[in-house]
Design an enzyme around this catalytic site. Structure first.
Site, PDB file in Angstrom:
ATOM      1  N   ASP A  17       0.829  -1.204   0.000  1.00  0.00           N
ATOM      2  CA  ASP A  17       0.000   0.000   0.000  1.00  0.00           C
ATOM      3  C   ASP A  17       0.866   1.258   0.000  1.00  0.00           C
ATOM      4  O   ASP A  17       1.968   1.262   0.555  1.00  0.00           O
ATOM      5  CB  ASP A  17      -0.906  -0.008   1.239  1.00  0.00           C
ATOM      6  CG  ASP A  17      -2.049   0.981   1.134  1.00  0.00           C
ATOM      7  OD1 ASP A  17      -2.375   1.410   0.007  1.00  0.00           O
ATOM      8  OD2 ASP A  17      -2.602   1.341   2.181  1.00  0.00           O
ATOM      9  N   ASN A  19       1.390   3.381  -2.925  1.00  0.00           N
ATOM     10  CA  ASN A  19       1.954   3.820  -4.203  1.00  0.00           C
ATOM     11  C   ASN A  19       1.419   5.184  -4.629  1.00  0.00           C
ATOM     12  O   ASN A  19       2.172   6.055  -5.071  1.00  0.00           O
ATOM     13  CB  ASN A  19       1.637   2.801  -5.303  1.00  0.00           C
ATOM     14  CG  ASN A  19       2.346   1.482  -5.100  1.00  0.00           C
ATOM     15  OD1 ASN A  19       3.400   1.415  -4.486  1.00  0.00           O
ATOM     16  ND2 ASN A  19       1.768   0.419  -5.625  1.00  0.00           N
ATOM     17  N   ARG A  21       0.017   7.612  -2.790  1.00  0.00           N
ATOM     18  CA  ARG A  21       0.483   8.698  -1.925  1.00  0.00           C
ATOM     19  C   ARG A  21       1.949   9.026  -2.177  1.00  0.00           C
ATOM     20  O   ARG A  21       2.358  10.191  -2.137  1.00  0.00           O
ATOM     21  CB  ARG A  21       0.262   8.318  -0.457  1.00  0.00           C
ATOM     22  CG  ARG A  21      -1.122   8.664   0.065  1.00  0.00           C
ATOM     23  CD  ARG A  21      -1.377   8.025   1.414  1.00  0.00           C
ATOM     24  NE  ARG A  21      -1.673   6.607   1.279  1.00  0.00           N
ATOM     25  CZ  ARG A  21      -1.748   5.759   2.300  1.00  0.00           C
ATOM     26  NH1 ARG A  21      -1.479   6.191   3.525  1.00  0.00           N
ATOM     27  NH2 ARG A  21      -2.052   4.498   2.107  1.00  0.00           N
ATOM     28  N   TRP A  22       2.742   8.007  -2.446  1.00  0.00           N
ATOM     29  CA  TRP A  22       4.159   8.211  -2.756  1.00  0.00           C
ATOM     30  C   TRP A  22       4.303   9.105  -3.982  1.00  0.00           C
ATOM     31  O   TRP A  22       5.137  10.024  -4.009  1.00  0.00           O
ATOM     32  CB  TRP A  22       4.811   6.862  -2.984  1.00  0.00           C
ATOM     33  CG  TRP A  22       6.290   6.869  -3.197  1.00  0.00           C
ATOM     34  CD1 TRP A  22       7.262   6.790  -2.241  1.00  0.00           C
ATOM     35  CD2 TRP A  22       6.980   6.928  -4.455  1.00  0.00           C
ATOM     36  NE1 TRP A  22       8.512   6.795  -2.814  1.00  0.00           N
ATOM     37  CE2 TRP A  22       8.369   6.885  -4.184  1.00  0.00           C
ATOM     38  CE3 TRP A  22       6.547   7.007  -5.772  1.00  0.00           C
ATOM     39  CZ2 TRP A  22       9.331   6.917  -5.194  1.00  0.00           C
ATOM     40  CZ3 TRP A  22       7.499   7.054  -6.780  1.00  0.00           C
ATOM     41  CH2 TRP A  22       8.872   7.012  -6.490  1.00  0.00           C
ATOM     42  N   SER A  62      -7.168  -5.734  -5.768  1.00  0.00           N
ATOM     43  CA  SER A  62      -8.272  -6.358  -5.040  1.00  0.00           C
ATOM     44  C   SER A  62      -9.572  -6.293  -5.848  1.00  0.00           C
ATOM     45  O   SER A  62      -9.695  -5.524  -6.812  1.00  0.00           O
ATOM     46  CB  SER A  62      -8.475  -5.669  -3.689  1.00  0.00           C
ATOM     47  OG  SER A  62      -9.138  -4.429  -3.862  1.00  0.00           O
ATOM     48  N   ASN A  65     -10.765  -2.825  -5.976  1.00  0.00           N
ATOM     49  CA  ASN A  65     -10.003  -1.810  -6.709  1.00  0.00           C
ATOM     50  C   ASN A  65     -10.647  -1.397  -8.029  1.00  0.00           C
ATOM     51  O   ASN A  65     -10.263  -0.385  -8.628  1.00  0.00           O
ATOM     52  CB  ASN A  65      -8.567  -2.281  -6.968  1.00  0.00           C
ATOM     53  CG  ASN A  65      -7.691  -2.259  -5.731  1.00  0.00           C
ATOM     54  OD1 ASN A  65      -6.699  -2.984  -5.649  1.00  0.00           O
ATOM     55  ND2 ASN A  65      -8.038  -1.437  -4.751  1.00  0.00           N
ATOM     56  N   TRP A  66     -11.646  -2.165  -8.484  1.00  0.00           N
ATOM     57  CA  TRP A  66     -12.368  -1.770  -9.697  1.00  0.00           C
ATOM     58  C   TRP A  66     -13.116  -0.450  -9.483  1.00  0.00           C
ATOM     59  O   TRP A  66     -13.522   0.197 -10.451  1.00  0.00           O
ATOM     60  CB  TRP A  66     -13.353  -2.858 -10.106  1.00  0.00           C
ATOM     61  CG  TRP A  66     -12.714  -4.160 -10.500  1.00  0.00           C
ATOM     62  CD1 TRP A  66     -12.629  -5.292  -9.750  1.00  0.00           C
ATOM     63  CD2 TRP A  66     -12.057  -4.454 -11.742  1.00  0.00           C
ATOM     64  NE1 TRP A  66     -11.962  -6.287 -10.441  1.00  0.00           N
ATOM     65  CE2 TRP A  66     -11.608  -5.798 -11.672  1.00  0.00           C
ATOM     66  CE3 TRP A  66     -11.817  -3.722 -12.913  1.00  0.00           C
ATOM     67  CZ2 TRP A  66     -10.926  -6.417 -12.726  1.00  0.00           C
ATOM     68  CZ3 TRP A  66     -11.138  -4.334 -13.963  1.00  0.00           C
ATOM     69  CH2 TRP A  66     -10.706  -5.659 -13.863  1.00  0.00           C
TER      70      TRP A  66
END
Length: 239
Positions: A17, A19, A21-22, A62, A65-66
């Site tokens: 988890d 990516n 925000r990074w 997941s 995530n769709w």
């Protein structure tokens, strides 16, 4: 075979988890972070043999995530295709066996074909068992497993009286894998997000603040070493 003196985790599962925000912190689009996260996977995979981790399961996409934007979902699906194409030979050469878990029905047939090819290409490898959860959800997995179990009961292949807690795991996507010993979630979130619900009943958990693209070998090694110092009783008490 596992080393009986090894006290670290044999199977580590990771919720990758942070990516998006990074990337946002760097003023870049979310997909930039997903690409950075994909590059991080190889380092973690290659660290596994050095610290005694035989099985690594990563949460890539997941069933929930769709709900993300169409642009992000399309970008992720393209990334998965590129990752498999680019990394297939390297993974095989390193001795990695790759498996995919999750419901493949909704995935693009071209992506599914690449997944099948990678599983076949690496099927004889044993150095690291890498499982990629793609279009995966723990509740969805249990529902699909229960449906298959019910079909066997209805067809007379399984006696209802023989169904117990040892039966259902045989119908799960992970039926050939040991349960995870350690589950790590990056990015500071403290929830399991529908990941390996059945399998992680007695796993140890680590919720860390590091965003996935920054999760490097040293931190992974330290978390696995910390696991070795925990007392695991599985509901019992120490004698």
């Amino acid at each position: 075979m596992s080393n009986p003196a090894h006290t670290g985790p044999r199977h580590v599962a990771i919720i990758m988890d942070g990516n998006g925000r990074w990337a946002t912190q760097r003023g870049r689009p979310r997909l930039f972070g997903h690409h950075a996260g994909a590059r991080r996977v190889r380092e973690i995979v290659e660290t596994c043999p050095d610290i005694g981790v035989e099985y690594l399961t990563i949460f890539a996409f997941s069933t929930e995530n769709w709900k993300r934007t169409q642009v992000e979902v399309a970008g992720l699906m393209s990334l998965f295709r590129r990752y498999i194409t680019k990394e297939a030979r390297a993974l095989s050469a390193f001795g990695v066996r790759v498996r995919f878990i999750g419901d493949r029905v909704r995935l693009d047939p071209k992506l599914v074909s690449l997944m099948d090819e990678l599983e076949l290409l690496t099927s004889e490898n044993t150095k690291v068992h890498l499982t990629i959860a793609l279009n995966y959800g723990g509740r969805d997995e249990v529902a699909r497993a229960t449906k298959r179990l019910a079909e066997d009961v209805a067809a007379g292949r399984l006696d209802p009286d023989d169904v117990d807690e040892e039966t259902l795991p045989k119908y799960l996507d992970t039926y050939v894998l040991p349960d995870p010993d350690l589950v790590i979630r990056t990015s500071g979130e403290a929830r399991i997000s529908n990941f390996l619900l059945w399998q992680s009943a007695y796993a140890e958990y680590e919720f860390i603040d590091t965003l996935w693209p920054d999760f490097a070998r040293a931190e992974f090694t330290a978390l696995c070493a910390n696991y070795g110092g925990r007392e695991r009783r599985f509901g019992g008490v120490k004698a």
